[in-house]
Design a protein around this motif. Structure first.
Motif, PDB file in Angstrom:
ATOM      1  N   ILE A  10       0.845  -1.196   0.000  1.00 21.05           N
ATOM      2  CA  ILE A  10       0.000   0.000   0.000  1.00 21.05           C
ATOM      3  C   ILE A  10       0.883   1.249   0.000  1.00 21.05           C
ATOM      4  CG2 ILE A  10      -1.733   1.305   1.298  1.00 21.05           C
ATOM      5  CD1 ILE A  10      -2.848  -1.344   2.280  1.00 21.05           C
ATOM      6  N   ASN A  11       0.676   2.121  -0.932  1.00 23.44           N
ATOM      7  CA  ASN A  11       1.503   3.321  -1.085  1.00 23.44           C
ATOM      8  C   ASN A  11       1.344   4.261   0.113  1.00 23.44           C
ATOM      9  OD1 ASN A  11       2.430   2.545  -3.645  1.00 23.44           O
ATOM     10  ND2 ASN A  11       0.650   3.463  -4.670  1.00 23.44           N
ATOM     11  N   GLY A  12       2.481   4.843   0.513  1.00 23.60           N
ATOM     12  CA  GLY A  12       2.479   5.822   1.590  1.00 23.60           C
ATOM     13  C   GLY A  12       2.425   5.236   2.984  1.00 23.60           C
ATOM     14  N   MET A  13       2.379   3.904   3.074  1.00 25.09           N
ATOM     15  CA  MET A  13       2.274   3.245   4.374  1.00 25.09           C
ATOM     16  C   MET A  13       3.369   2.194   4.516  1.00 25.09           C
ATOM     17  SD  MET A  13      -0.349   4.799   5.724  1.00 25.09           S
ATOM     18  CE  MET A  13      -0.797   3.768   7.115  1.00 25.09           C
ATOM     19  N   MET A  14       3.553   1.725   5.757  1.00 23.29           N
ATOM     20  CA  MET A  14       4.568   0.723   6.061  1.00 23.29           C
ATOM     21  C   MET A  14       4.025  -0.213   7.129  1.00 23.29           C
ATOM     22  SD  MET A  14       8.407   1.348   7.626  1.00 23.29           S
ATOM     23  CE  MET A  14       8.881   2.326   6.217  1.00 23.29           C
ATOM     24  N   VAL A  15       4.310  -1.497   6.986  1.00 23.91           N
ATOM     25  CA  VAL A  15       3.885  -2.473   7.983  1.00 23.91           C
ATOM     26  C   VAL A  15       5.112  -2.971   8.743  1.00 23.91           C
ATOM     27  CG1 VAL A  15       3.970  -4.389   6.318  1.00 23.91           C
ATOM     28  CG2 VAL A  15       2.614  -4.611   8.410  1.00 23.91           C
ATOM     29  N   ILE A  63      -8.856  -1.085   2.925  1.00 21.79           N
ATOM     30  CA  ILE A  63      -7.842  -0.322   3.670  1.00 21.79           C
ATOM     31  C   ILE A  63      -6.996   0.507   2.700  1.00 21.79           C
ATOM     32  CG2 ILE A  63      -5.765  -0.528   5.096  1.00 21.79           C
ATOM     33  CD1 ILE A  63      -7.040  -3.010   6.389  1.00 21.79           C
ATOM     34  N   SER A  64      -6.648  -0.075   1.562  1.00 24.13           N
ATOM     35  CA  SER A  64      -5.840   0.640   0.576  1.00 24.13           C
ATOM     36  C   SER A  64      -6.561   1.872   0.055  1.00 24.13           C
ATOM     37  CB  SER A  64      -5.488  -0.301  -0.578  1.00 24.13           C
ATOM     38  OG  SER A  64      -4.707   0.360  -1.540  1.00 24.13           O
ATOM     39  N   ARG A  65      -7.862   1.737  -0.242  1.00 23.20           N
ATOM     40  CA  ARG A  65      -8.632   2.885  -0.723  1.00 23.20           C
ATOM     41  C   ARG A  65      -8.708   3.984   0.333  1.00 23.20           C
ATOM     42  NH1 ARG A  65     -11.993  -1.175  -3.054  1.00 23.20           N
ATOM     43  NH2 ARG A  65     -13.370  -1.086  -1.237  1.00 23.20           N
ATOM     44  N   ALA A  66      -8.909   3.601   1.588  1.00 21.27           N
ATOM     45  CA  ALA A  66      -8.977   4.589   2.672  1.00 21.27           C
ATOM     46  C   ALA A  66      -7.650   5.328   2.808  1.00 21.27           C
ATOM     47  CB  ALA A  66      -9.353   3.906   3.984  1.00 21.27           C
ATOM     48  N   CYS A  67      -6.542   4.611   2.694  1.00 19.12           N
ATOM     49  CA  CYS A  67      -5.217   5.244   2.788  1.00 19.12           C
ATOM     50  C   CYS A  67      -5.008   6.227   1.639  1.00 19.12           C
ATOM     51  CB  CYS A  67      -4.119   4.176   2.782  1.00 19.12           C
ATOM     52  SG  CYS A  67      -4.064   3.140   4.245  1.00 19.12           S
ATOM     53  N   ASP A  68      -5.365   5.820   0.426  1.00 19.72           N
ATOM     54  CA  ASP A  68      -5.201   6.704  -0.737  1.00 19.72           C
ATOM     55  C   ASP A  68      -6.015   7.988  -0.555  1.00 19.72           C
ATOM     56  OD1 ASP A  68      -3.509   4.909  -1.933  1.00 19.72           O
ATOM     57  OD2 ASP A  68      -5.080   3.992  -3.175  1.00 19.72           O
ATOM     58  N   THR A  69      -7.241   7.840  -0.075  1.00 24.99           N
ATOM     59  CA  THR A  69      -8.126   9.000   0.081  1.00 24.99           C
ATOM     60  C   THR A  69      -7.587   9.958   1.129  1.00 24.99           C
ATOM     61  OG1 THR A  69     -10.057   7.676  -0.519  1.00 24.99           O
ATOM     62  CG2 THR A  69     -10.466   9.732   0.650  1.00 24.99           C
ATOM     63  N   VAL A  70      -7.228   9.442   2.298  1.00 26.98           N
ATOM     64  CA  VAL A  70      -6.776  10.288   3.409  1.00 26.98           C
ATOM     65  C   VAL A  70      -5.422  10.908   3.098  1.00 26.98           C
ATOM     66  CG1 VAL A  70      -6.083  10.296   5.830  1.00 26.98           C
ATOM     67  CG2 VAL A  70      -8.110   9.007   5.133  1.00 26.98           C
ATOM     68  N   LEU A  71      -4.493  10.146   2.579  1.00 24.55           N
ATOM     69  CA  LEU A  71      -3.154  10.667   2.290  1.00 24.55           C
ATOM     70  C   LEU A  71      -3.187  11.683   1.156  1.00 24.55           C
ATOM     71  CD1 LEU A  71      -0.958   7.449   2.644  1.00 24.55           C
ATOM     72  CD2 LEU A  71      -1.369   9.263   4.314  1.00 24.55           C
ATOM     73  N   HIS A  72      -4.099  11.514   0.201  1.00 25.79           N
ATOM     74  CA  HIS A  72      -4.246  12.493  -0.884  1.00 25.79           C
ATOM     75  C   HIS A  72      -4.678  13.846  -0.314  1.00 25.79           C
ATOM     76  CE1 HIS A  72      -5.019  14.071  -4.882  1.00 25.79           C
ATOM     77  NE2 HIS A  72      -6.216  14.462  -4.456  1.00 25.79           N
ATOM     78  N   ARG A  73      -5.604  13.833   0.649  1.00 26.96           N
ATOM     79  CA  ARG A  73      -6.036  15.071   1.278  1.00 26.96           C
ATOM     80  C   ARG A  73      -4.893  15.704   2.075  1.00 26.96           C
ATOM     81  NH1 ARG A  73     -11.308  12.580   4.191  1.00 26.96           N
ATOM     82  NH2 ARG A  73     -12.552  12.055   2.347  1.00 26.96           N
ATOM     83  N   ARG A  74      -4.109  14.863   2.732  1.00 30.63           N
ATOM     84  CA  ARG A  74      -3.038  15.390   3.597  1.00 30.63           C
ATOM     85  C   ARG A  74      -1.959  16.076   2.794  1.00 30.63           C
ATOM     86  NH1 ARG A  74       0.446  12.096   8.232  1.00 30.63           N
ATOM     87  NH2 ARG A  74       1.991  13.704   8.578  1.00 30.63           N
ATOM     88  N   TYR A  75      -1.585  15.476   1.659  1.00 27.21           N
ATOM     89  CA  TYR A  75      -0.452  16.011   0.893  1.00 27.21           C
ATOM     90  C   TYR A  75      -0.908  16.844  -0.303  1.00 27.21           C
ATOM     91  CZ  TYR A  75       2.066  12.621   3.699  1.00 27.21           C
ATOM     92  OH  TYR A  75       2.593  11.891   4.760  1.00 27.21           O
TER      93      TYR A  75
END
Length: 466
Positions: A373-378, A454-466
């Motif tokens: 998932i882009n922008g995240m790390m496990v 989870i991937s879609r939620a990360c893309d949506t939130v991180l897009h708003r942040r950056y």
């Protein structure tokens, strides 16, 4: 020569004693006599005075004034209405049991938040055995194990011979056999297990070598022991050897133990029931004889789906805790139905090792998909059922990172939770993360669908942040 015998001698002794006392009284300083007289008067006054003070009777007006002036202290501190935790709580109203699927705000969601690795919480066989014990012995045990908190379970087949079986001792015996140890001791609270075991053995003059990323319960045990703590880097055996006087490199823990004559305590709350072919934990996973470890501690609240914890090891090590483990001596014992639940869960694991393999496979699949998932790390090992999912770029503002992760949690169709810590008390505060819990019941489709969500939620939130 005259000899004084019988009553005549006694009479002379009495006269001499009387003369001595009389002379002492006459020659005593006057202030001594005054003090002694005052003490005698005070003692007589205490003997004849009332043992209580007359209660003051207040008028109705005085009562009303006292009530009006009284300002009670709040039971809990005031929390601002815009506190982020309250906002997240408003968006996450959970109803029903924390099963494979849980209901949040009236909507059924896949549960990746509860630490129920093997699905024992809610397992029909575990529930059935627990209910039987509940109906017979009630909810609580009402006291510590050493007093009256050890519950006796009747065996109907053996009642004619007046033989009884104890639910707590039976579980301890089963845990010891499962772990291939001489003996086990049962605690009623998972957190208190290792937090009590450490100060039972280590005192102010002792030295403890400890991983810098240990759980909070271990940290509290270290504080309670008042020992000297030497921290080594997380999972770094070379750094441990540096602390053990920088001798030759050796990554095998057992060799380090005998070389430096240290005792090894192993806390397995998240590896017990997870690692190893039969779920025995780290020792089985790395093929280390359990006898090489002095004490193994674990919680029954994760893979087992019950409550409490246990310590296992050699008999003399465990017996010491029965008198020195504060969480054992002074806490009410584990409710009988929960002891039965844990015993039943262990039986299920022993008779079905496939669930352990299913769990490990699911852990690997989830880990692999989260890592893409882009922008995240496990973080963590791929076979671990707990995944800490964090931002790839950590900002300087911890609160901002927490809010970002909370938005990812809130915008998900999957039940997730942020990892929470007592920030001012942690030895080494972990970076903000979403805690994802994997269980053996997940199907391939459920894993694929949840990871896409989870991937879609990360893309949506991180897009708003950056």
């Amino acid at each position: 020569m005259k000899m004084v015998t019988g009553s005549k001698m006694d009479k002379q002794i009495e006269d001499a004693d009387y003369l001595t006392v009389t002379l002492d009284f006459i020659t005593a300083p006057s202030y001594h006599l005054i003090i002694e007289a005052l003490l005698v008067i005070w003692i007589i006054k205490l003997l004849f005075s009332k043992a209580y003070v007359q209660e003051t009777v207040l008028t109705e007006k005085e009562k009303e004034e006292l009530i009006r002036d009284w300002q009670p202290e709040p039971l809990a501190p005031d929390i601002p209405d815009d506190h982020p935790f309250l906002k997240s709580m408003e968006n996450s109203i959970v109803t029903g049991k924390p099963d494979k699927y849980m209901v949040i705000n009236g909507k059924s969601c896949l549960n990746l938040a509860t630490l129920n690795f093997l699905g024992m919480a809610g397992h029909p066989d575990v529930e059935a055995e627990s209910i039987k014990t509940l109906k017979k012995y009630g909810v609580g045990s009402c006291g510590p194990r050493g007093f009256y908190g050890t519950m006796v379970l009747e065996d109907n087949e053996l009642m004619a011979f007046f033989i009884f079986e104890d639910v707590h001792l039976e579980l301890e015996d089963k845990l010891a056999k499962f772990m291939d140890c001489e003996e086990a001791i049962l605690y009623s609270y998972g957190f208190a297990t290792i937090a009590s075991a450490i100060p039972a053995y280590s005192k102010r003059t002792d030295i403890i070598f400890c991983d810098e990323c240990v759980a909070f319960s271990i940290q509290k045990g270290l504080v309670a022991s008042r020992s000297q703590i030497r921290w080594f880097k997380h999972n770094d055996m070379e750094d441990l050897e540096r602390l053990l006087k920088k001798q030759e490199e050796d990554d095998r823990k057992v060799e380090l133990k005998w070389k430096y004559k240290v005792r090894i305590f192993l806390e397995e709350s998240f590896s017990f029931g997870v690692l190893g072919a039969s779920g025995k934990g780290v020792t089985e996973h790395f093929n280390i004889p359990p006898g090489e470890i002095d004490l193994i501690a674990a919680s029954l609240e994760n893979a087992i789906g019950s409550t409490g914890g246990f310590c296992a090891g050699k008999k003399y090590v465990i017996d010491h805790q029965r008198l020195s483990g504060l969480g054992y001596c002074f806490s009410a014992s584990l409710p009988p139905m929960l002891a039965t639940a844990a015993e039943q869960a262990l039986s299920i694991i022993e008779n079905n090792h496939n669930i352990l393999e299913d769990l490990r496979e699911n852990c690997k699949k989830v880990h692999d998909k989260l890592s893409k998932i882009n922008g995240m790390m496990v973080l963590g090992e791929s076979i671990s059922p707990i995944k800490h999912f964090r931002l790839a770029d950590i900002g300087e503002d911890r609160d901002l990172d927490m809010k970002t992760l909370q938005k990812i949690v809130d915008e998900n169709g999957v039940a997730l939770t942020l990892a929470r810590y007592l920030e001012n008390e942690e030895h080494l505060l972990p970076v903000p993360s979403i805690r994802i819990s994997v269980n053996c019941q997940l199907t391939d489709k459920e894993i694929d669908d949840s990871m896409k969500t989870i991937s879609r939620a990360c893309d949506t939130v991180l897009h708003r942040r950056y």
